[in-house]
Every structure is written in structure tokens, then in C-alpha cells.
Design a protein around this motif. Structure first.
Motif, PDB file in Angstrom:
ATOM      1  N   ASN A  77     -45.765 122.737  86.791  1.00  0.00           N
ATOM      2  CA  ASN A  77     -44.691 123.708  86.541  1.00  0.00           C
ATOM      3  C   ASN A  77     -43.597 123.097  85.651  1.00  0.00           C
ATOM      4  O   ASN A  77     -42.407 123.178  85.939  1.00  0.00           O
ATOM      5  CB  ASN A  77     -44.065 124.190  87.850  1.00  0.00           C
ATOM      6  N   MET A  78     -44.003 122.504  84.586  1.00  0.00           N
ATOM      7  CA  MET A  78     -43.097 121.712  83.756  1.00  0.00           C
ATOM      8  C   MET A  78     -42.633 122.506  82.545  1.00  0.00           C
ATOM      9  O   MET A  78     -43.403 123.239  81.933  1.00  0.00           O
ATOM     10  CB  MET A  78     -43.808 120.436  83.297  1.00  0.00           C
ATOM     11  N   LEU A  79     -41.336 122.332  82.223  1.00  0.00           N
ATOM     12  CA  LEU A  79     -40.759 122.944  81.031  1.00  0.00           C
ATOM     13  C   LEU A  79     -40.262 121.844  80.097  1.00  0.00           C
ATOM     14  O   LEU A  79     -39.532 120.940  80.512  1.00  0.00           O
ATOM     15  CB  LEU A  79     -39.592 123.860  81.397  1.00  0.00           C
ATOM     16  N   ALA A  80     -40.633 121.953  78.829  1.00  0.00           N
ATOM     17  CA  ALA A  80     -40.166 121.000  77.818  1.00  0.00           C
ATOM     18  C   ALA A  80     -38.752 121.374  77.378  1.00  0.00           C
ATOM     19  O   ALA A  80     -38.299 122.503  77.609  1.00  0.00           O
ATOM     20  CB  ALA A  80     -41.121 121.018  76.627  1.00  0.00           C
ATOM     21  N   PRO A  81     -38.024 120.477  76.780  1.00  0.00           N
ATOM     22  CA  PRO A  81     -36.675 120.792  76.290  1.00  0.00           C
ATOM     23  C   PRO A  81     -36.693 122.015  75.375  1.00  0.00           C
ATOM     24  O   PRO A  81     -37.596 122.186  74.553  1.00  0.00           O
ATOM     25  CB  PRO A  81     -36.273 119.531  75.526  1.00  0.00           C
ATOM     26  N   GLY A  82     -35.699 122.900  75.573  1.00  0.00           N
ATOM     27  CA  GLY A  82     -35.589 124.096  74.748  1.00  0.00           C
ATOM     28  C   GLY A  82     -36.499 125.235  75.184  1.00  0.00           C
ATOM     29  O   GLY A  82     -36.507 126.300  74.557  1.00  0.00           O
TER      30      GLY A  82
END
Length: 406
Positions: free
Chosen positions: A320-325
Motif C-alpha cells: 500500500n505504498m505511495l511515491a512522492p507526489g
């Protein structure tokens, strides 16, 4: 003329009509013994198979015998007169015994019945050739109705006390023509202990109801945006979209006829009650019923039920990972289904003595159900998040993800 009951037959003097088999006490035939010209035809009255027992009587007598009698059922229908109709003439002195009004009781009330033969008008014999007296008492032995031949010595001294174990009149066998020659009451042999509704058939076509999407709508349980505001080259964040939501589930079943023959008994719905297009509930739900007999209406107590809808969802390439931006929009929903329809069913009844039997009933069902929750998350750029969006919490990749309580 009053409509004929469900099960009524009139046969020649040399034959007797046949009552349907049922949970009866031992019955007693009173009146004329054997066959005699002019004694009349036999009539069998029974509607208990369709849920309605006998709950009313009217009779009248002359000097020598009970001349006419009629009956009422729990559904409000009345029978024709058997013997001479009241006011039909043929008796010079007219009715010498006739209460001001019929005696009617509700189907939950237990009654007792006593019958006397008359002393027939055959020279040299006191044998009965007709009914001499009918008396109805409540379960405590208080007289409620009494019709009798009025001439001195016209009624036999001995009477038949009908078994009143269940106190419910399931049916009556009558022989009558110009007077009432014979009566035989069929009483329920034991009080009703419980009942189960089975073989339920809805008046609304379930398949068509589902195809037309009747009563089905989607309900949002929660929605939220997650975002990673770190600059390019910064750390990733994780999120968790999960919660439990409790929704009310309604199951209301009412029986529209006065046909349980007991004031308050435990009734169950057996088998499957379908909520079209949404969910099939396969369990046994108990109900407590309260009956208003004068309006032939039954109120069902809604079962206080609820269903917990669980959902959990994430997005991103891993964990459940979100990258920057980047951001994620998460939504959880369920489908609510409501169904309302009249029905017909079979009541499987059990008496206190263990006897089991069946009869037909009608009623109404209202249900509200929910499907399992569904969750979905879609990833997007932060710039695409609405300005007024509700935001959830995220955690750096080296910390445990926080639980969003929607």
C-alpha cells in the motif's frame, strides 16, 4: 345467500359426509340414531386447512327441537342455515328460544360445548330424533350461549360434554332438513405449542423483481484520499483503508389471518427467505406475534438484527505504498436490498401433546439486507485531488501504517 365453506358436502340420507383428517379429540354424535325418512342430508364444515376455525354460532329452537343453526369462521365468513332458516316460517309458534344475537368468539379463546338430544315425538318412545339443546361455555365453565326446545320434557336429561382439551372448534358435521337432526363437533385435541412457516411463496415474482432492480441501491460506507506530499526523491509512505460498519437488517413477518389458534406462541420462519438480487438469508429467525382478531390482522415483531460490514484495501506497487507526489482515492460501498410482498405459506404446527399437522396461511414480509462490503483504491497525482477532499493518515515506510476510521 352466504358462500359455502371450503370443505362442505351434502350426501344422501344413507351416507355421511367425510370430515378431513385432523388433530381432533374424540368426537360425539348427538341427535337422531340411525336413518329415517326426512332426517335430512349430512354437511361437513371445515376451513381449518386454510387457517380458519369456527368462531361463531347462531341457532333457534321451537317447542320440540333445535330447528336451525349456522356458523361463522375466523375469517368472518358465515355458513348457510342448516335446518330451517330463522324467519323462514313453517313453525306456527315461531322461535321459542333464540338469543338476541349470535355468539362469536375469537380464535384464541377456548370454548366448551354441551349437546342434548330431544325426546322424539314417536309414540311409545323417548328416543331422540333431533337436537334438543346446545350450550356453549367459556373455558372457565361460564355459560355464553344457550338454545333449547322449550316444551316441558322435550329435552333429554343427559347431555354430551364434548372434549375441550384444545378448546378450538375445528369443524362441525350437521344433518338437517326441516330441523337439525344431528350435530357432531370436532375439537382440537390439545393447545398449540409452536409453529413454523415453510414453503413460502411470494406474490411478487422474485426473479422479475431482481431483474427490474426493484428495491436495490448502492450505499457508500466511506471514502477518503491519501497522499504523499514529500518532494521528488523523498521517502515513500504507506496507508491502510479499513474499518467495520454496522447496518440494521430488517426481517418483519406478519400473518394476516387469525389462524394460530393460540394467543401468543413462538412462530419461526424455516428454510430460506430471499432478498431478491442482494442476499439469501439461510437461517431460522424467531418471531413473537400479537393478534387483533376483530380486524383479522396480525402484527409481526421486527427482529432486532444487524450486520457488520468489514472492508480493507490498499494501493501502490508494494505494501500500500505511495511515491512522492502521488495520491490514492479509496471508497467502500455495499448494496442495500429491500423487499416487500404478500405471501402464502404452510404452517407446520405442533400441539402440546406432540401432535404435528399443517395448514395454509397468508401474510406479508418486509426485509432489508446488505451485501458484503466492497473496497477500491485508485492511484493519481496529488494535483488531481479536489480542494475539499477528506484526507486520511499515512505513515513513513519505516513505521506501522495507521488505521483510518471511516
Amino acid at each position: 345467500m352466504a358462500s359455502l365453506p371450503l370443505f362442505q358436502s351434502a350426501l344422501a340420507d344413507s351416507q355421511k359426509c367425510n370430515m378431513p383428517q385432523g388433530p381432533y379429540s374424540t368426537s360425539v354424535m348427538v341427535g337422531l340414531g340411525g336413518e329415517r325418512a326426512g332426517s335430512g342430508n349430512w354437511f361437513c364444515l371445515s376451513e381449518w386447512q386454510n387457517g380458519d376455525v369456527i368462531t361463531g354460532v347462531e341457532a333457534w329452537a321451537s317447542d320440540f327441537a333445535v330447528e336451525g343453526i349456522k356458523f361463522w369462521y375466523a375469517n368472518g365468513r358465515d355458513s348457510p342455515w342448516y335446518g330451517r332458516p330463522l324467519g323462514g316460517g313453517g313453525i306456527p309458534e315461531g322461535p321459542t328460544s333464540h338469543p338476541d344475537k349470535p355468539y362469536k368468539w375469537d380464535s384464541t379463546s377456548q370454548v366448551q360445548i354441551r349437546l342434548w338430544g330431544n325426546k322424539g315425538q314417536i309414540k311409545g318412545s323417548s328416543a331422540s330424533n333431533a337436537i334438543g339443546r346446545i350450550q356453549i361455555l367459556d373455558k372457565d365453565g361460564n355459560e355464553k350461549y344457550n338454545v333449547a326446545a322449550t316444551k316441558k320434557g322435550a329435552v333429554q336429561d343427559a347431555y354430551a360434554q364434548l372434549p375441550a382439551d384444545g378448546g378450538i372448534v375445528m369443524g362441525v358435521k350437521v344433518r338437517a332438513d326441516k330441523w337439525v337432526s344431528n350435530l357432531e363437533f370436532f375439537m382440537l385435541k390439545s393447545p398449540v405449542a409452536s409453529g413454523t412457516l415453510t414453503d413460502v411463496k411470494y406474490e411478487k415474482d422474485v426473479g422479475r423483481y431482481a431483474k427490474e432492480n426493484g428495491g436495490i441501491e448502492q450505499a457508500t460506507l466511506a471514502s477518503v484520499y491519501y497522499k504523499n506530499s514529500n518532494s521528488a526523491g523523498g521517502s515513500n509512505v504507506t496507508y491502510r483503508f479499513a474499518n467495520s460498519v454496522t447496518k440494521a437488517v430488517k426481517k418483519s413477518v406478519s400473518v394476516t389471518k387469525s389462524n394460530t389458534w393460540s394467543g401468543h406462541i413462538g412462530i419461526e420462519t424455516g428454510g430460506s427467505f430471499g432478498i431478491p438480487g442482494v442476499v439469501e438469508v439461510k437461517n431460522t429467525i424467531k418471531y413473537d406475534f400479537s393478534y387483533e382478531r376483530t380486524e383479522a390482522k396480525t402484527e409481526g415483531k421486527d427482529e432486532d438484527l444487524s450486520r457488520v460490514l468489514n472492508y480493507e484495501m490498499g494501493s501502490g506497487a508494494a505494501n500500500n505504498m505511495l511515491a512522492p507526489g502521488k495520491a490514492a482515492y479509496c471508497k467502500a460501498w455495499s448494496t442495500q436490498g429491500t423487499f416487500s410482498s404478500d405471501y402464502t405459506a404452510t404452517m407446520q404446527a405442533k400441539l402440546d401433546d406432540g401432535t404435528r399437522f399443517e395448514y395454509k396461511v397468508k401474510g406479508h414480509v418486509d426485509t432489508v439486507g446488505w451485501t458484503d462490503a466492497v473496497a477500491e483504491c485508485k492511484e493519481m497525482d496529488i494535483k488531481d485531488i479536489p480542494a475539499d477532499a477528506k484526507e486520511g493518515e499515512t505513515s513513513p515506510v519505516n513505521k506501522r501504517a495507521l488505521l483510518f476510521k471511516a
